[in-house]
Design an enzyme around this catalytic site. Structure first.
Site, short mmCIF file in Angstrom:
data_model
loop_
_atom_site.label_atom_id
_atom_site.label_comp_id
_atom_site.label_asym_id
_atom_site.label_seq_id
_atom_site.Cartn_x
_atom_site.Cartn_y
_atom_site.Cartn_z
N ALA A 155 -5.55 -10.61 6.42
CA ALA A 155 -5.09 -10.13 7.72
C ALA A 155 -6.25 -9.87 8.67
O ALA A 155 -6.18 -10.21 9.86
CB ALA A 155 -4.27 -8.84 7.53
N LYS A 184 0.83 -1.21 0.00
CA LYS A 184 0.00 0.00 0.00
C LYS A 184 0.86 1.25 0.00
O LYS A 184 0.49 2.27 -0.59
CB LYS A 184 -0.95 0.01 1.20
CG LYS A 184 -1.82 -1.23 1.33
CD LYS A 184 -2.47 -1.65 0.02
CE LYS A 184 -3.06 -3.04 0.12
NZ LYS A 184 -2.11 -4.13 -0.07
N HIS A 212 -24.71 13.92 1.27
CA HIS A 212 -24.56 14.38 -0.12
C HIS A 212 -23.69 15.63 -0.15
O HIS A 212 -23.84 16.51 0.68
CB HIS A 212 -25.93 14.70 -0.72
CG HIS A 212 -25.86 15.34 -2.07
ND1 HIS A 212 -25.62 14.59 -3.21
CD2 HIS A 212 -25.96 16.64 -2.47
CE1 HIS A 212 -25.60 15.41 -4.26
NE2 HIS A 212 -25.81 16.66 -3.83
N GLY A 219 9.86 -20.69 17.65
CA GLY A 219 9.11 -21.48 18.62
C GLY A 219 8.76 -22.86 18.10
O GLY A 219 8.42 -23.03 16.92
#
Length: 458
Positions: A313, A47, A436, A111
């Site tokens: 995500a 992005k 609007h 881990g």
């Protein structure tokens, strides 16, 4: 309660923070940078790059708004990547701050589950540590798929990981896969001056969306001089001294400096010590879970890309909350009726719920309302007239799906997302007051159009 979370992507770190705020003693294990793929090698960096190319495109169109800019305005590829790194670093720091502020202990290392109550960590700084837990959440995410047949080497044939850490702009690139990542990278590269070809084996790019949904993007790709070839699979990839040639199943050939393989992602479950637990994998290597994200081992949960749900995500983050609530005795089942699908190209493409194609496949009786951005005052005034809004309802007028294509579509989609999530009807949505002039009025008009009463539609 003690909780250990393995993996600090959007699912993992949000699970850690949410549990900590609920009074749980939390340890978060991560071998790399906080934020996982999304923050470091996915959502955020792409992005940040698209923001550069979007601004470049806007500058090139400035003459349409009475603004004179220098001829031949170009963007600095290296500066764009440097800015991307700065954005990522700032957000990394923000996540670290949150960990400290909420007393989440972060252990840097790899881990591995010793049993359902213990996690063994090979520390990045050397040595090992055994962490005792009452509950464990596996949030190890996914990695790009790169079949050997495509000749992946990380140099001439790359994945999204490498494309986001490039040091030089390629003169040309072939992107295998016209999905979300492929389309976003294609538009960035093309607007920066790279010659881009997108190859998609399905009949059209963004194959999970309706054909009418992707037409505005196809039109923009032509303006951006992006070549697109759909409907044929890749037969072979051949690397030469200075380029790579991709041959399709019909014999057609495409040659470029680089090939980006963007055909999906695979779950990261290897070397996790799952054999020491009751955790089960499905035939594709994903961790099996129930509607509470709990695995076959009741003290172990799994969330995000490592489980067979939608690889997004925001889905991982949602599953994080469901997992923590369940282990704290406040169970709620996962509900994926209203998962937003967002593509940050220009125009943006966003959808939620069922598509028209899916409804037809299931034999559902539906009604459809549609309104083009071209007819909106705000769209005309801002110069963003490409796209439309679409509302899909069932036989009871309940909104079960919808799409927005156009400027800021990913933000506008939330109105339809809430409608799908809470079973709002098109009539109810149509009775709402929308401000609007806004782009969001297209959603109101589309809701009216379900009943053929859109006053601004001919």
């Amino acid at each position: 309660m003690k909780l250990t979370v393995i993996g600090a992507g959007p699912g993992g770190y949000e699970a850690a923070l949410y549990a900590a705020k609920r009074g749980v003693e939390v340890t978060l294990v991560e071998k790399g940078k906080l934020g996982g793929t999304c923050l470091n090698r996915g959502c955020i960096p792409t992005k940040a790059l698209l923001a550069v190319s979007d601004n470049l495109a806007a500058i090139r169109e400035a003459g349409n708004f009475g603004i004179t800019v220098p001829e031949g305005t170009v963007a600095d590829f290296h500066a764009a990547y440097s800015r991307k790194d700065q954005v990522v670093a700032a957000l990394n720091g923000g996540v670290q701050y949150l960990m400290n502020a909420n007393n989440v202990r972060v252990v840097e290392g790899v881990g591995r589950i010793a049993d359902s109550k213990h996690v063994e960590v090979a520390l990045n700084e050397g040595g090992t540590e055994i962490i005792e837990s009452d509950k464990i959440i596996i949030a190890t995410g996914s990695a790009p798929s790169a079949p050997k047949a495509f000749g992946y080497d990380g140099e001439k044939v790359i994945t999204s990981d490498e494309v986001l850490s490039m040091e030089e702009q390629p003169g040309s690139i072939i992107i295998i896969g016209g999905g979300v990542i492929g389309c976003e990278i294609a538009q960035f590269m093309a607007r920066m001056g790279t010659e881009v070809t997108v190859l998609e084996m399905m009949p059209h790019i963004l194959p999970n969306e309706d054909k009418d949904t992707i037409r505005p993007l196809e039109k923009q790709f032509r303006k951006d001089k992006i070549k697109v070839a759909c409907g044929k699979g890749v037969e072979k990839v051949e690397k030469g001294p200075d380029d790579v040639t991709v041959t399709l199943s019909d014999g057609s050939e495409f040659t470029a400096e680089l090939v980006l393989v963007s055909i999906g992602r695979r779950p990261v479950t290897q070397d996790l010590g799952l054999e020491n637990t009751g955790v089960e994998l499905n035939e594709r290597g994903y961790i099996k879970i129930n509607e509470f994200t709990q695995t076959a081992d009741p003290d172990i949960y799994a969330i995000g890309d490592v489980v067979p749900t939608i690889q997004l995500a925001h889905v991982a983050s949602y599953e994080a909350f469901v997992a923590v609530d369940h282990m704290l005795g406040e169970p709620r089942k996962t509900d994926f009726r209203a998962v937003p699908r967002c593509i940050y190209t220009s125009p943006e493409v966003a959808g939620v719920g069922i598509t028209e194609s899916e409804a037809a496949e299931k034999g559902l009786e539906i009604s459809v309302g549609r309104f083009d951005m071209m007819a909106l005052g705000k769209a005309k005034a801002s110069g963003h007239t490409d796209g439309f809004a679409k509302i899909i309802t069932d036989e009871n007028d309940v909104i079960i799906g919808g799409t927005v294509v156009g400027s800021h579509a990913t933000e506008l989609l939330e109105a339809i997302t809430l409608a799908v999530q809470f079973g709002i009807t098109a009539k109810q949505l149509g009775e709402s007051i929308f401000p609007h002039p806004t782009m969001g009025e297209a959603i109101l008009e589309a809701a009216h159009d379900v009943h053929k009463v859109s006053v601004h539609k001919g």
